[in-house]
Scaffold this active site. Structure first.
Site, PDB file in Angstrom:
ATOM      1  CB  SER A 122    -105.591 120.501  29.005  1.00 30.67           C
ATOM      2  OG  SER A 122    -106.388 120.330  30.139  1.00 30.67           O
ATOM      3  CE  LYS A 151    -103.170 120.455  32.700  1.00 31.48           C
ATOM      4  NZ  LYS A 151    -104.551 120.347  33.180  1.00 31.48           N
ATOM      5  CG  ASP A 184    -107.495 105.838  22.880  1.00 32.78           C
ATOM      6  OD1 ASP A 184    -106.511 106.198  22.210  1.00 32.78           O
ATOM      7  OD2 ASP A 184    -107.467 105.720  24.125  1.00 32.78           O
TER       8      ASP A 184
END
Length: 530
Positions: free
Chosen positions: A299, A324, A310
């Site tokens: 999460s 999740k 990224d």
């Protein structure tokens, strides 16, 4: 490794994942009423009609509240694994965990032989101010005698907790002496930062166990101290962190990313796309950064890790995360219960959805970690990879994938040292915890000679005397630890040492001592050139 070993050990490894640490969303509203979007007062639904008929016409007496709860849970089971119903009896504790605080007296306790023992006392908290010490035993709390008959932990909590400023009279046994003490209850923090310290020259280490309302504040306090100590490289440990409030993860990501870089965005069928971007100068926008993850990271942990991966801001070390990528919002219901409903998905800056599939049902979804273990995903790098989802390229050309958690840049296998039946039994029977507490209380003066965890790590060893005492103690639980392999003995001795450090300095002590032999931390230090 046999199935028997697996059944004993894996529940311990995955406990954080399985007890619901990932049911938390980006906007936890404390006082959100049920609105007409969900229920209409004008016309009863079929479920309510059935409940009314059962209540009025059923042959035997029955609690319709229990039926209603079961009906709600059955409805939610057809949605996704993270939309959940929270009964009123559980809601207070869950909300306290999110808030990062509760009102009480500030101790950790355990119940041995029907007697409540004080394990640790919060430094500067109400109990320390009243004079409680580790090793004290409760005889009375208020007017209630609490020794000599069975009580569970929840009953004890109900007696000890109360409104800030209220007082509770307790009778304690210290050695053979009775003590009457008055404790004034206060606000007790539930820390989300387990440890923050300089692990090597110019290298800091921070471990977060969840993302509560206080996490960003705790993180910044730790970072300020590390900056004063000259930190230039950082290890951020998110292993076992099942998530929490997404906004807290966003705030921390902002401290690592420059400009107005996108951190995460959320979108759902009834929720417009909402972007979260870096918006201020961060405290650590330059300097080497390592993020540690494992199958228990989920999460909000995946949001933070995904943003840093990224943008090529951090090197990610460990094992693939839980997967999740759903956002929940909490709605408090009229009877004191709550509905935590999935309202959106979150996406990393490159557009990755981290959510793993749940189309085969909740049971299959929850067993995915066990399947991952059996398929070698925790033991070798190739099986750990998630390469079936959509592929993306980072600015530096690194290939990353969506659809099933975040795959690390550097894989570290699960350390299976100590995963034998006998070592597992030391935990399932709490033999090791009970021994550490009792030995610590009996030898407290010796432990107090150590000023800090670093000095303890260098100056304290599990010698033959301690090991023999532990072997005799374990034998009472029918565990013959002298039959352990040499590797298991070394693992258990290191864990004993870490737990002694926790007994004296709480989680900070545990991790500062345990990290010395932690394979993933060692790999991170190697990557940083330490």
């Amino acid at each position: 490794m046999g199935n028997n070993k697996l059944k004993l050990w894996l529940p311990l490894i995955f406990s954080i994942v399985m007890i619901g640490g990932m049911f938390l969303g980006y906007k936890m509203k404390e006082k959100m009423p049920v609105t007409a979007r969900f229920f209409s007062a004008e016309r009863k639904g079929t479920v309510q009609e059935v409940l009314d008929l059962i209540s009025k016409r059923y042959v035997d007496p029955i609690k319709t509240d229990t039926l209603a709860d079961a009906a709600i849970e059955e409805m939610l089971s057809h949605l996704d694994p993270h939309s959940i119903f929270i009964p009123s009896s559980d809601l207070q504790e869950i909300n306290e965990d999110l808030a990062g605080k509760f009102e009480g007296i500030g101790i950790e306790f355990n119940i041995f032989n029907d007697t409540i023992n004080v394990l640790t006392v919060l430094k500067g908290g109400p109990s320390e101010n009243a004079g409680l010490q580790p090793g004290d035993k409760f005889l009375k709390i208020g007017d209630s005698a609490v020794t000599g008959h069975r009580m569970d932990a929840n009953q004890v909590k109900q007696l000890l907790r109360g409104l800030r400023g209220s007082k509770v009279q307790v009778t304690m046994l210290r050695g053979k002496e009775k003590k009457e003490l008055t404790i004034t209850r206060g606000i007790i923090p539930l820390y989300s930062l387990d440890a923050g310290y300089m692990i090597a020259p110019a290298t800091g280490y921070i471990r977060l166990n969840k993302f509560s309302e206080t996490t960003y504040e705790e993180f910044m306090e730790a970072m300020q101290k590390l900056k004063e100590d000259g930190v230039q490289k950082l290890i951020l440990d998110l292993r076992g962190n099942g998530g929490g409030i997404l906004q807290e993860a966003v705030e921390i990501a902002d401290e690592f990313l420059d400009g107005n870089k996108l951190i995460v965005y959320t979108q759902g069928n009834h929720i417009k796309k909402q972007e979260f971007r870096a918006r201020r100068e961060g405290i650590f926008e330059e300097g080497k950064l390592i993020v540690l993850i494992d199958e228990g990271s989920a999460s909000a942990s995946e949001v933070l890790t995904g943003a840093l991966q990224d943008w090529d801001r951090a090197e990610v070390i460990g094992r693939r995360t839980f997967g999740k990528g759903l956002v929940q919002e909490q709605y408090n219901l009229n009877d004191g219960s709550a509905l935590r409903l999935t309202i959106a998905r979150y996406y990393t800056p490159l557009g990755r959805s981290i959510q793993k599939p749940y189309d085969k049902g909740i049971e299959s979804y929850n067993e995915e970690l066990y399947d991952r273990y059996h398929n070698g995903g925790m033991m070798n790098a190739d099986s750990n990879k998630m390469s079936t989802g959509q592929a993306y390229h980072t600015p530096n050309g690194k290939l990353v994938y969506g659809g099933g958690g975040i795959t690390p840049d550097v894989f570290v296998a699960m350390d299976t040292t100590g995963i034998s039946n006998k070592v597992a039994q030391l935990y399932t029977k709490n033999t090791i915890g009970n021994f550490v507490y009792r030995y610590y209380v009996d030898n407290m003066d010796h432990f107090k000679l150590f000023a800090n965890p670093a000095g303890f790590e260098k100056g304290f060893d599990i010698n033959n005397s301690i090991w023999n005492a532990f072997a005799a103690f374990a034998l009472q639980d029918s565990i013959k630890i002298n039959m352990l392999s040499e590797a298991d003995k070394q693992f258990t001795a290191r864990r004993l040492k870490s737990l002694f450090a926790r007994q004296q300095w709480r989680n900070e002590g545990f991790y500062e001592v345990n990290n010395v032999n932690d394979p993933m931390v060692i790999k991170a230090l190697e990557a940083l050139g330490e």
